[in-house]
Design a protein around this motif. Structure first.
Motif, PDB file in Angstrom:
ATOM      1  N   ASN A 252     -12.435  53.948  67.308  1.00 24.90           N
ATOM      2  CA  ASN A 252     -11.486  53.570  68.354  1.00 24.90           C
ATOM      3  C   ASN A 252     -10.034  53.912  68.028  1.00 24.90           C
ATOM      4  OD1 ASN A 252     -13.638  52.399  69.935  1.00 24.90           O
ATOM      5  ND2 ASN A 252     -13.686  50.810  68.367  1.00 24.90           N
ATOM      6  N   LEU A 253      -9.845  55.039  67.395  1.00 27.34           N
ATOM      7  CA  LEU A 253      -8.505  55.586  67.209  1.00 27.34           C
ATOM      8  C   LEU A 253      -8.416  56.949  67.908  1.00 27.34           C
ATOM      9  CD1 LEU A 253      -5.700  55.929  66.011  1.00 27.34           C
ATOM     10  CD2 LEU A 253      -6.739  56.627  63.873  1.00 27.34           C
TER      11      LEU A 253
ATOM     12  N   MET B 185      -7.401  65.040  61.616  1.00 28.31           N
ATOM     13  CA  MET B 185      -7.785  63.678  61.191  1.00 28.31           C
ATOM     14  C   MET B 185      -9.239  63.645  60.729  1.00 28.31           C
ATOM     15  SD  MET B 185      -6.417  61.006  63.951  1.00 28.31           S
ATOM     16  CE  MET B 185      -5.333  59.748  63.443  1.00 28.31           C
TER      17      MET B 185
ATOM     18  N   ASP C 101      -1.922  56.910  56.426  1.00 30.72           N
ATOM     19  CA  ASP C 101      -1.738  57.584  57.708  1.00 30.72           C
ATOM     20  C   ASP C 101      -2.730  58.745  57.776  1.00 30.72           C
ATOM     21  OD1 ASP C 101      -0.936  59.282  59.727  1.00 30.72           O
ATOM     22  OD2 ASP C 101       1.203  59.149  59.275  1.00 30.72           O
TER      23      ASP C 101
ATOM     24  N   ARG D 263     -17.324  44.500  66.436  1.00 29.53           N
ATOM     25  CA  ARG D 263     -17.082  45.087  67.761  1.00 29.53           C
ATOM     26  C   ARG D 263     -18.228  46.047  68.097  1.00 29.53           C
ATOM     27  NH1 ARG D 263     -11.426  48.274  68.809  1.00 29.53           N
ATOM     28  NH2 ARG D 263     -11.614  48.540  71.052  1.00 29.53           N
TER      29      ARG D 263
ATOM     30  N   ILE E  86      -1.602  50.424  68.942  1.00 24.52           N
ATOM     31  CA  ILE E  86      -2.948  50.247  69.481  1.00 24.52           C
ATOM     32  C   ILE E  86      -3.693  49.327  68.531  1.00 24.52           C
ATOM     33  CG2 ILE E  86      -5.002  51.564  70.091  1.00 24.52           C
ATOM     34  CD1 ILE E  86      -2.938  54.000  69.293  1.00 24.52           C
ATOM     35  N   ASN E  87      -3.665  48.053  68.793  1.00 25.41           N
ATOM     36  CA  ASN E  87      -4.221  47.191  67.752  1.00 25.41           C
ATOM     37  C   ASN E  87      -5.421  46.363  68.203  1.00 25.41           C
ATOM     38  OD1 ASN E  87      -2.813  45.619  69.419  1.00 25.41           O
ATOM     39  ND2 ASN E  87      -1.117  45.224  68.013  1.00 25.41           N
TER      40      ASN E  87
HETATM   41  C1  LIG Z   1      -7.714  50.298  68.371  1.00 28.32           C
HETATM   42  S1  LIG Z   1      -7.400  50.023  66.665  1.00 28.32           S
HETATM   43  C2  LIG Z   1      -9.026  50.203  66.020  1.00 28.32           C
HETATM   44  C3  LIG Z   1      -9.341  49.150  65.002  1.00 28.32           C
HETATM   45  C4  LIG Z   1     -10.785  49.157  64.515  1.00 28.32           C
HETATM   46  N1  LIG Z   1     -11.140  50.407  63.883  1.00 28.32           N
HETATM   47  C5  LIG Z   1     -11.739  48.844  65.636  1.00 28.32           C
HETATM   48  O1  LIG Z   1     -12.451  49.728  66.100  1.00 28.32           O
HETATM   49  O2  LIG Z   1     -11.767  47.687  66.070  1.00 28.32           O
HETATM   50  C6  LIG Z   1      -6.583  51.538  66.178  1.00 28.32           C
HETATM   51  C7  LIG Z   1      -5.803  51.418  64.871  1.00 28.32           C
HETATM   52  O3  LIG Z   1      -5.391  52.728  64.484  1.00 28.32           O
HETATM   53  C8  LIG Z   1      -4.170  52.592  63.787  1.00 28.32           C
HETATM   54  N2  LIG Z   1      -3.540  53.914  63.717  1.00 28.32           N
HETATM   55  C9  LIG Z   1      -2.825  54.564  64.664  1.00 28.32           C
HETATM   56  N3  LIG Z   1      -2.425  55.761  64.207  1.00 28.32           N
HETATM   57  C10 LIG Z   1      -2.902  55.880  62.935  1.00 28.32           C
HETATM   58  C11 LIG Z   1      -2.813  56.885  61.928  1.00 28.32           C
HETATM   59  N4  LIG Z   1      -2.154  58.022  62.152  1.00 28.32           N
HETATM   60  N5  LIG Z   1      -3.406  56.654  60.727  1.00 28.32           N
HETATM   61  C12 LIG Z   1      -4.076  55.491  60.482  1.00 28.32           C
HETATM   62  N6  LIG Z   1      -4.187  54.502  61.396  1.00 28.32           N
HETATM   63  C13 LIG Z   1      -3.612  54.690  62.613  1.00 28.32           C
HETATM   64  C14 LIG Z   1      -3.407  51.567  64.601  1.00 28.32           C
HETATM   65  O4  LIG Z   1      -2.356  50.982  63.845  1.00 28.32           O
HETATM   66  C15 LIG Z   1      -4.524  50.581  64.955  1.00 28.32           C
HETATM   67  O5  LIG Z   1      -4.584  49.529  64.051  1.00 28.32           O
END
Ligand SMILES: C[S@@+](CC[C@H](N)C(=O)[O-])C[C@H]1O[C@@H](n2cnc3c(N)ncnc32)[C@H](O)[C@@H]1O
Length: 288
Positions: free
Chosen positions: A213-214, A226, A196, A78, A71-72
């Motif tokens: 957005n995670l 989390m 992580d 933003r 999910i990148n």
């Molecule tokens: C949709 S992006 C959000 C990026 C930014 N925060 C934004 O709002 O534009 C979500 C990010 O969460 C990361 N991600 C997914 N699972 C994760 C985890 N368990 N721990 C840390 N990062 C994670 C993904 O690799 C991705 O880069």
């Protein structure tokens, strides 16, 4: 889903988790289903079983699926209205203390921590010399792009429009055609590392954590741990910004007071709901 379809979907997810090492169990089923269904359309397969067979024998498809599941999606500044709120938080922190420690958790390719740094440089009410930003993500490729600080404009990504939040972003970004490179002085405030949010330890002593957005993609069972990791990483009365479509899980609501409900800006209570002693100790291992 019918039972058969359900069993095929589950088998597919198990294969992706066990053989392709992508932690499907951390994400919610509707998100996973959307990504898999999109690959099924691209590969013209009609059922999960058919797609499963293809996946097992086609290494290119394995890579394409993993790519589509990560999910990148991100951008500079933003949701600009949220960034106006973040600017106010940074001004008040900068007025109150000489050092402002910020964590951009799940920072994707770095555009979020660089937005924070550019804002600190551009706003006369924020002393950029005292601002340090830690950007973390689970994805190593995303962090590589972040470290390079180089972004390419494309048909679907309008970087000029994203950066327009600042009066004159060209002071901080070197633009050469479609190539945008973050300037050295902006990069200097930012450190990047892999973290992580589900499995790694909390950090500590942050004045502001931005984690946006995670949670929308995460299975409910993992949201609370989390958020707990994030809460413990904040000093008492430190600020938290989550995504505009995200909420604090019910069990953790009392750990935060609401600063701006619409923009999802919160402040950690001095003594949080878990009754943990809040030391406010600064974790020097982060380098800040
Ligand atoms: C949709 S992006 C959000 C990026 C930014 N925060 C934004 O709002 O534009 C979500 C990010 O969460 C990361 N991600 C997914 N699972 C994760 C985890 N368990 N721990 C840390 N990062 C994670 C993904 O690799 C991705 O880069």
């Amino acid at each position: 889903m019918s039972d058969d379809r359900d069993a095929s979907f589950t088998a597919l997810l198990e294969y992706v988790e066990d053989e392709l090492a992508f932690a499907t169990s951390h994400y919610n089923d509707s998100y996973l289903d959307r990504r898999i269904s999109s690959r099924m359309r691209r590969t013209q397969t009609d059922t999960y079983d058919e797609y499963f067979d293809l996946l097992c024998e086609d290494a290119d498809e394995q890579e394409a699926l993993l790519d589509s599941m990560s999910i990148n999606v991100t951008g500079f500044f933003r949701n600009p209205d949220v960034w106006a709120g973040i600017r106010e938080v940074l001004r008040s922190l900068s007025a109150a203390t000489d050092t402002v420690r910020i964590w951009s958790a799940a920072c994707a390719d770095g555009r979020e921590p660089y937005s924070l740094s550019m804002l600190a440089h551009a706003d006369p009410g924020i002393d950029e010399a005292g601002v340090t930003i830690l950007g973390t993500d689970i994805s190593t490729p995303a962090l590589e792009t972040a470290r390079s600080g180089v972004y390419e404009e494309s048909r679907t990504v309008d970087l000029d429009d994203q950066l327009d939040f600042l009066d004159d972003y060209r002071e901080y970004v070197d633009v050469d055609g479609r190539r945008y490179e973050i300037g050295t002085e902006v990069k200097q405030n930012v450190r990047l590392e892999r973290h992580d949010l589900i499995n790694d330890e909390p950090k500590s002593g942050f004045d502001l954590v931005v984690c946006r957005n995670l949670f929308i993609y995460i299975d409910n069972a993992y949201k609370e741990p989390m958020l707990r990791t994030i809460s413990r990483s904040l000093r008492p009365e430190g600020y938290l910004v989550i995504g505009k479509a995200e909420t604090i899980p019910p069990n953790l609501k009392s750990a935060f007071s609401v600063r701006d409900a619409r923009l999802r800006i919160y402040q950690r209570e001095s003594a949080d709901a878990e009754g943990e002693a809040s030391t406010g100790r600064v974790d020097t291992s982060s380098g800040f």
